[in-house]
Motif scaffolding. Structure first.
Motif, PDB file in Angstrom:
ATOM      1  N   MET A  41      35.559  69.370  57.698  1.00 61.09           N
ATOM      2  CA  MET A  41      35.363  68.332  58.685  1.00 61.09           C
ATOM      3  C   MET A  41      34.507  67.241  58.081  1.00 61.09           C
ATOM      4  SD  MET A  41      34.454  70.527  62.034  1.00 61.09           S
ATOM      5  CE  MET A  41      35.241  72.085  62.279  1.00 61.09           C
ATOM      6  N   THR A  42      34.874  66.026  58.347  1.00 61.23           N
ATOM      7  CA  THR A  42      34.085  64.919  57.818  1.00 61.23           C
ATOM      8  C   THR A  42      33.757  63.917  58.910  1.00 61.23           C
ATOM      9  OG1 THR A  42      35.993  63.605  57.212  1.00 61.23           O
ATOM     10  CG2 THR A  42      35.151  65.125  55.534  1.00 61.23           C
ATOM     11  N   GLU A  43      32.702  63.228  58.736  1.00 61.51           N
ATOM     12  CA  GLU A  43      32.337  62.097  59.584  1.00 61.51           C
ATOM     13  C   GLU A  43      32.210  60.911  58.653  1.00 61.51           C
ATOM     14  OE1 GLU A  43      28.376  61.055  60.885  1.00 61.51           O
ATOM     15  OE2 GLU A  43      29.130  61.134  62.923  1.00 61.51           O
ATOM     16  N   ASP A  45      31.714  58.987  55.895  1.00 67.69           N
ATOM     17  CA  ASP A  45      31.257  59.249  54.527  1.00 67.69           C
ATOM     18  C   ASP A  45      30.500  60.563  54.368  1.00 67.69           C
ATOM     19  OD1 ASP A  45      30.478  55.768  54.229  1.00 67.69           O
ATOM     20  OD2 ASP A  45      32.319  56.814  53.678  1.00 67.69           O
ATOM     21  N   GLY A  46      30.111  61.194  55.453  1.00 71.38           N
ATOM     22  CA  GLY A  46      29.323  62.421  55.341  1.00 71.38           C
ATOM     23  C   GLY A  46      29.999  63.571  56.064  1.00 71.38           C
ATOM     24  N   ALA A  47      29.633  64.766  55.722  1.00 72.80           N
ATOM     25  CA  ALA A  47      30.215  65.944  56.351  1.00 72.80           C
ATOM     26  C   ALA A  47      29.397  66.331  57.575  1.00 72.80           C
ATOM     27  CB  ALA A  47      30.244  67.095  55.354  1.00 72.80           C
ATOM     28  N   PHE A  48      30.067  66.994  58.520  1.00 71.19           N
ATOM     29  CA  PHE A  48      29.325  67.575  59.632  1.00 71.19           C
ATOM     30  C   PHE A  48      29.730  69.020  59.769  1.00 71.19           C
ATOM     31  CE2 PHE A  48      33.024  65.654  61.731  1.00 71.19           C
ATOM     32  CZ  PHE A  48      33.466  66.656  62.573  1.00 71.19           C
ATOM     33  N   ALA A  49      28.854  69.790  60.335  1.00 71.95           N
ATOM     34  CA  ALA A  49      29.090  71.216  60.504  1.00 71.95           C
ATOM     35  C   ALA A  49      28.775  71.602  61.936  1.00 71.95           C
ATOM     36  CB  ALA A  49      28.201  72.006  59.545  1.00 71.95           C
ATOM     37  N   VAL A  95      24.868  66.551  61.326  1.00 73.88           N
ATOM     38  CA  VAL A  95      25.219  65.557  60.313  1.00 73.88           C
ATOM     39  C   VAL A  95      23.957  65.265  59.504  1.00 73.88           C
ATOM     40  CG1 VAL A  95      25.974  63.184  59.900  1.00 73.88           C
ATOM     41  CG2 VAL A  95      27.016  64.512  61.747  1.00 73.88           C
ATOM     42  N   ASP A  96      24.044  65.441  58.217  1.00 73.31           N
ATOM     43  CA  ASP A  96      22.896  65.179  57.331  1.00 73.31           C
ATOM     44  C   ASP A  96      21.623  65.870  57.822  1.00 73.31           C
ATOM     45  OD1 ASP A  96      24.485  63.614  55.639  1.00 73.31           O
ATOM     46  OD2 ASP A  96      24.086  61.799  56.812  1.00 73.31           O
ATOM     47  N   SER A 133      33.506  59.208  65.665  1.00 73.29           N
ATOM     48  CA  SER A 133      33.468  59.717  64.285  1.00 73.29           C
ATOM     49  C   SER A 133      34.264  61.002  64.072  1.00 73.29           C
ATOM     50  CB  SER A 133      32.018  59.985  63.890  1.00 73.29           C
ATOM     51  OG  SER A 133      31.521  61.090  64.648  1.00 73.29           O
TER      52      SER A 133
END
Length: 163
Positions: A1-3, A5-9, A66-67, A93
């Protein structure tokens, strides 16, 4: 899963997430509910009340991170997707869709064939989102919002889907 430019979990909430969940919940609730729910309910949905409720509901909460920061959350209770909120910076997102899919998965894991949720009748943005995500608007009803003084009826629409 991505948001973007960054990944989210997605992960189960922890006690130390309660403050972040409460802030997202408070801001999102105000965005979607002010002007659409009885003033009696608005008066008791204070910042403190969201903090208390978030801490009490940790065991039923799943967060999107996220981050390293909480970006959104869901609360699932039985067959009801009771809460779905995403921080304003993460709307659009993909976080909300991922959380909603996880909520449906959890409802199925709870042994139910259908999931449902309530949306304030005047919250057109949320109603459009749920319809885009494949949920069916089953019509208007009064949702009994829980308060310490007893339930407050809130004009809502019931959305449902097979899980």
């Amino acid at each position: 899963m991505t948001e973007e430019d960054g990944a989210f979990a997605l992960r189960p909430a922890r006690a130390d997430d309660a403050a972040a969940v409460a802030a997202i919940w408070r801001d999102g609730w105000r965005d979607g509910h002010l002007g659409h729910v009885p003033e009696e309910l608005v008066a008791i949905r204070t910042a403190e009340s969201f903090g208390v409720r978030a801490a009490q509901r940790v065991a039923e909460t799943t967060v999107a991170e996220v981050d390293g920061a909480v970006a959104g959350f869901i609360v699932v209770h039985g067959d009801e997707v009771e809460q779905v909120y995403v921080g304003a910076a993460h709307r659009g997102s993909g976080v909300a869709g991922a959380l909603l899919a996880e909520a449906a998965r959890q409802v199925g894991a709870n042994g139910h064939a259908r999931a449902w949720l309530a949306v304030a009748a005047g919250n057109a943005r949320a109603r459009r989102f749920y319809a885009r995500e494949g949920w069916t608007d089953e019509g208007a009803f009064d949702y009994p919002a829980h308060t310490s003084g007893g339930p407050v009826p809130v004009p809502c629409h019931r959305f449902a889907r097979q899980v």
